[in-house]
Design an enzyme around this catalytic site. Structure first.
Site, PDB file in Angstrom:
ATOM      1  CB  CYS A 146      -0.941   0.011   1.194  1.00  0.00           C
ATOM      2  SG  CYS A 146      -0.091   0.147   2.767  1.00  0.00           S
ATOM      3  CG  ASP A 197       0.280   2.845   4.662  1.00  0.00           C
ATOM      4  OD1 ASP A 197       0.004   3.727   3.835  1.00  0.00           O
ATOM      5  OD2 ASP A 197      -0.582   2.196   5.282  1.00  0.00           O
ATOM      6  CB  CYS A 243      -4.295   5.335   4.756  1.00  0.00           C
ATOM      7  SG  CYS A 243      -4.075   3.931   5.865  1.00  0.00           S
ATOM      8  CB  CYS A 268      -2.702   0.606   9.468  1.00  0.00           C
ATOM      9  SG  CYS A 268      -3.174   1.037   7.778  1.00  0.00           S
TER      10      CYS A 268
END
Length: 167
Positions: free
Chosen positions: A62, A64, A88, A131
């Site tokens: 993603c 991150d 995010c 996350c």
């Protein structure tokens, strides 16, 4: 952008391309929005400071990237922590929560913090669990970095002592 979505959703929904109102309860849990809008402990410490451990982790899927740093006292307690995250809202919120949770705790205790604890606290959906995994990994990496620095410094000090004794 996350704040705009949160406002639009809290005002009853968003409109689709045809102008019809789409009702949504919320795109992100209120705890995620709160930590995104008011992140705690954003910043960085000098990575060359011997009392600082730095964990830098990323999720290639993603994009991150999370940098979490700890400042440790002589007794091995984390006296301060900070983060910088490119990602995010859920990644930023996970970083923010992690830094709050680890302050004031012994290093060994923070290693017991699991991604599932962070995910549960933030009510992260399954698609955002990575996350909280990043936050757990960043904590572990920061502790590992600190311990490696400390061991290297101790090894350097003992070799300096041997050199002095030989002279």
């Amino acid at each position: 952008m996350l704040a705009q979505i949160a406002r639009r959703v809290s005002n009853g929904g968003i409109r689709n391309a045809n102008g019809a109102l789409i009702s949504l309860k919320r795109a992100y849990h209120e705890k995620v929005v709160e930590h995104y809008n008011n992140p705690r402990n954003v910043g960085s410490f000098d990575k060359n400071d011997p009392s600082v451990g730095t964990g830098l982790v990323g999720a290639p899927a993603c994009g991150d990237v999370m940098k979490l740093q700890i400042k440790v006292d002589e007794e091995g307690n984390i006296v301060d922590s900070c983060f910088k995250t490119f990602g995010c809202g859920s990644a930023i919120a996970s970083s923010s929560v992690a830094t709050e949770w680890i302050k004031g705790k012994p290093m060994e205790e923070v290693l017991t913090i699991k991604n599932s604890d962070i995910a549960k606290h933030l009510s992260l959906p399954p698609v955002k669990l990575h996350c909280s995994m990043l936050a757990e990994d960043a904590i572990k990496a920061a502790v590992k970095d600190y311990k490696e620095k400390k061991a290297k410094a101790a090894g350097q000090a003992s070799s300096d002592d041997r050199a002095e004794a030989a002279a």
